[in-house]
Design an enzyme around this catalytic site. Structure first.
Site, PDB file in Angstrom:
ATOM      1  N   SER A 146      36.414  41.168  72.619  1.00 51.07           N
ATOM      2  CA  SER A 146      36.491  40.537  71.299  1.00 51.07           C
ATOM      3  C   SER A 146      35.969  41.402  70.155  1.00 51.07           C
ATOM      4  O   SER A 146      36.284  41.136  69.004  1.00 51.07           O
ATOM      5  CB  SER A 146      35.750  39.200  71.299  1.00 51.07           C
ATOM      6  OG  SER A 146      34.356  39.396  71.331  1.00 51.07           O
ATOM      7  N   LYS A 186      29.252  39.317  67.637  1.00 46.96           N
ATOM      8  CA  LYS A 186      30.277  38.969  66.641  1.00 46.96           C
ATOM      9  C   LYS A 186      29.930  39.627  65.308  1.00 46.96           C
ATOM     10  O   LYS A 186      28.919  40.296  65.177  1.00 46.96           O
ATOM     11  CB  LYS A 186      30.362  37.446  66.441  1.00 46.96           C
ATOM     12  CG  LYS A 186      30.723  36.675  67.692  1.00 46.96           C
ATOM     13  CD  LYS A 186      32.122  36.970  68.162  1.00 46.96           C
ATOM     14  CE  LYS A 186      32.407  36.225  69.458  1.00 46.96           C
ATOM     15  NZ  LYS A 186      33.436  36.848  70.246  1.00 46.96           N
TER      16      LYS A 186
END
Length: 184
Positions: A48, A92
């Site tokens: 990700s 993230k």
């Protein structure tokens, strides 16, 4: 006289040994406190955050960075997320800050109705929760993975908006798997 010298030498050795044991104990306690409250390493799992961080990379997390101020836009961060009964870490990037409105429309990310440039050059295929305007509360952040078309992030309801207490810290540098290079 011999007995006195012997006792004096023995006491000196015991004091030295005591100082040495005390120094080792202090070093262990300081190392524990640094790891517990200041710094940590986390291994990246998944794709990700590519191309910034790859599966297996080790990131060095500065836990102190957010003690006096909140995360800034585009900071790479480590989050502590709960998934049912388990807790895991996730890397993230912060895209929305408290009080802002986030929306994904026509493959582009908008913050307060202005396109956020510099986050990704990809067309965002899934808007998720951000298909409609997401208004962030005073203690909420919107985070996304750099590889936004292969990331489970704030667009997904089981993650959603992130509270400040969920931040472990800011990624300071990375040790890339296999090549040993460091990045600041």
């Amino acid at each position: 006289m011999k007995n006195y010298r012997y006792l004096e030498r023995r006491n000196r050795m015991l004091r030295r040994a005591g100082f040495w044991v005390g120094e080792v104990a202090i070093a262990i306690i300081l190392a524990f406190l640094l790891i517990q409250f200041c710094f940590q390493t986390v291994t990246v799992h998944g794709e990700s955050m590519q191309p910034a961080y790859y599966d297996g990379d080790v990131v060095f997390v500065n836990k102190m960075d957010y003690l006096f101020h909140g995360p800034k836009r585009l900071d790479p961060v480590v989050l502590e997320l709960e998934n049912g009964t388990t807790t895991h870490y996730s890397v993230k990037r912060v895209v929305g800050l408290p009080g802002e409105t986030v929306k994904i429309e026509e493959g582009k990310l908008y913050v307060n109705e202005k396109e956020l440039k510099g986050f990704t050059s990809q067309e965002i295929l899934s808007a998720g929760l951000a298909a409609y305007s997401v208004k962030l509360g005073e203690d909420e952040y919107f985070v996304m993975g750099d590889n936004c078309n292969n990331s489970e992030d704030s667009r997904v309801s089981n993650i959603g908006n992130i509270k400040k207490e969920q931040f472990v810290g800011k990624v300071s540098f990375t040790i890339h798997k296999g090549d040993g290079q460091q990045e600041g």
